[in-house]
Design a protein around this motif. Structure first.
Motif, PDB file in Angstrom:
ATOM      1  N   ALA A  12       1.129  -1.432  -0.034  1.00  0.00           N
ATOM      2  CA  ALA A  12      -0.090  -0.121  -0.045  1.00  0.00           C
ATOM      3  C   ALA A  12       1.120   1.465  -0.494  1.00  0.00           C
ATOM      4  O   ALA A  12       0.548   1.792  -0.319  1.00  0.00           O
ATOM      5  N   LEU A  13       1.520   1.084   1.007  1.00  0.00           N
ATOM      6  CA  LEU A  13       2.692   2.420   1.055  1.00  0.00           C
ATOM      7  C   LEU A  13       3.371   2.381  -0.456  1.00  0.00           C
ATOM      8  O   LEU A  13       3.925   3.726  -1.037  1.00  0.00           O
ATOM      9  N   PHE A  14       3.994   0.958  -0.786  1.00  0.00           N
ATOM     10  CA  PHE A  14       4.910   1.744  -2.643  1.00  0.00           C
ATOM     11  C   PHE A  14       3.754   2.059  -3.812  1.00  0.00           C
ATOM     12  O   PHE A  14       4.241   2.673  -3.426  1.00  0.00           O
ATOM     13  N   ILE A  15       2.193   1.944  -3.409  1.00  0.00           N
ATOM     14  CA  ILE A  15       1.403   2.042  -4.472  1.00  0.00           C
ATOM     15  C   ILE A  15       0.854   3.038  -4.431  1.00  0.00           C
ATOM     16  O   ILE A  15       0.849   4.247  -5.663  1.00  0.00           O
ATOM     17  N   THR A  16       0.880   3.483  -3.249  1.00  0.00           N
ATOM     18  CA  THR A  16       0.897   5.563  -3.209  1.00  0.00           C
ATOM     19  C   THR A  16       1.393   6.034  -3.573  1.00  0.00           C
ATOM     20  O   THR A  16       1.233   6.920  -4.262  1.00  0.00           O
ATOM     21  N   GLY A  17       3.097   5.614  -2.577  1.00  0.00           N
ATOM     22  CA  GLY A  17       4.136   6.674  -2.767  1.00  0.00           C
ATOM     23  C   GLY A  17       4.091   6.700  -5.225  1.00  0.00           C
ATOM     24  O   GLY A  17       4.754   7.319  -5.139  1.00  0.00           O
ATOM     25  N   ALA A  18       3.671   5.484  -5.446  1.00  0.00           N
ATOM     26  CA  ALA A  18       4.036   6.075  -7.258  1.00  0.00           C
ATOM     27  C   ALA A  18       3.520   7.039  -7.208  1.00  0.00           C
ATOM     28  O   ALA A  18       3.314   7.361  -8.289  1.00  0.00           O
ATOM     29  N   PHE A  20       1.623   9.149  -5.819  1.00  0.00           N
ATOM     30  CA  PHE A  20       1.849  10.765  -5.977  1.00  0.00           C
ATOM     31  C   PHE A  20       2.316  10.755  -6.689  1.00  0.00           C
ATOM     32  O   PHE A  20       3.044  12.277  -7.353  1.00  0.00           O
ATOM     33  N   ILE A  21       3.319   9.795  -6.796  1.00  0.00           N
ATOM     34  CA  ILE A  21       5.140  11.076  -7.096  1.00  0.00           C
ATOM     35  C   ILE A  21       4.878  10.958  -9.290  1.00  0.00           C
ATOM     36  O   ILE A  21       5.338  12.361  -9.769  1.00  0.00           O
ATOM     37  N   MET A  22       4.176  10.226  -9.572  1.00  0.00           N
ATOM     38  CA  MET A  22       3.473  10.359 -11.093  1.00  0.00           C
ATOM     39  C   MET A  22       2.830  11.849 -11.271  1.00  0.00           C
ATOM     40  O   MET A  22       3.050  12.028 -12.023  1.00  0.00           O
ATOM     41  N   LEU A  27       1.853  16.842 -13.257  1.00  0.00           N
ATOM     42  CA  LEU A  27       1.396  17.977 -12.980  1.00  0.00           C
ATOM     43  C   LEU A  27       2.705  18.494 -13.435  1.00  0.00           C
ATOM     44  O   LEU A  27       2.338  20.183 -14.134  1.00  0.00           O
ATOM     45  N   LEU A  28       4.564  19.688 -12.708  1.00  0.00           N
ATOM     46  CA  LEU A  28       4.737  19.891 -12.225  1.00  0.00           C
ATOM     47  C   LEU A  28       5.338  19.944 -14.132  1.00  0.00           C
ATOM     48  O   LEU A  28       6.078  20.927 -15.015  1.00  0.00           O
ATOM     49  N   ALA A  50       0.229  20.921  -8.278  1.00  0.00           N
ATOM     50  CA  ALA A  50       0.913  19.502  -7.698  1.00  0.00           C
ATOM     51  C   ALA A  50       1.487  20.094  -6.048  1.00  0.00           C
ATOM     52  O   ALA A  50       2.064  19.186  -5.292  1.00  0.00           O
ATOM     53  N   VAL A  51       1.233  21.591  -6.489  1.00  0.00           N
ATOM     54  CA  VAL A  51       1.313  22.029  -4.772  1.00  0.00           C
ATOM     55  C   VAL A  51       0.518  21.326  -3.920  1.00  0.00           C
ATOM     56  O   VAL A  51       0.662  20.563  -2.300  1.00  0.00           O
ATOM     57  N   VAL A  52      -1.064  21.281  -4.011  1.00  0.00           N
ATOM     58  CA  VAL A  52      -2.076  20.736  -3.288  1.00  0.00           C
ATOM     59  C   VAL A  52      -1.441  18.975  -3.084  1.00  0.00           C
ATOM     60  O   VAL A  52      -1.909  18.403  -2.474  1.00  0.00           O
ATOM     61  N   SER A  53      -1.263  18.164  -4.702  1.00  0.00           N
ATOM     62  CA  SER A  53      -0.857  17.218  -4.346  1.00  0.00           C
ATOM     63  C   SER A  53      -0.278  16.671  -3.470  1.00  0.00           C
ATOM     64  O   SER A  53       0.390  15.382  -3.103  1.00  0.00           O
TER      65      SER A  53
END
Length: 66
Positions: A12-18, A20-22, A27-28, A50-53
């Motif tokens: 779950a941590l890996f998927i959440t991180g992936a 949000f990083i994408m 967006l940037l 991007a900042v809100v994310s």
């Protein structure tokens, strides 16, 4: 140089991180592209997104995984 043990990282941590990083870096990069195309309003909205994310990512990490 040593190997890093990542066996304690949950799926779950890996998927959440992936995700949000994408989202954040997508967006940037879209904001930079829009700024080069002289579409400043769309670029600004992408940077704000991007900042809100990133803030949402921090809140989710702090709430669910810490």
């Amino acid at each position: 140089m040593e190997l890093v043990d990542v066996s304690q990282v949950s799926a779950a941590l890996f998927i959440t991180g992936a995700i949000f990083i994408m989202l954040i870096f997508g967006l940037l990069s879209f904001g930079i592209l829009r700024m080069f195309q002289l579409k400043y309003r769309a670029g600004t909205y992408s940077f704000i997104g991007a900042v809100v994310s990133a803030v949402a990512f921090g809140i989710i990490l702090n709430t669910w995984f810490v």
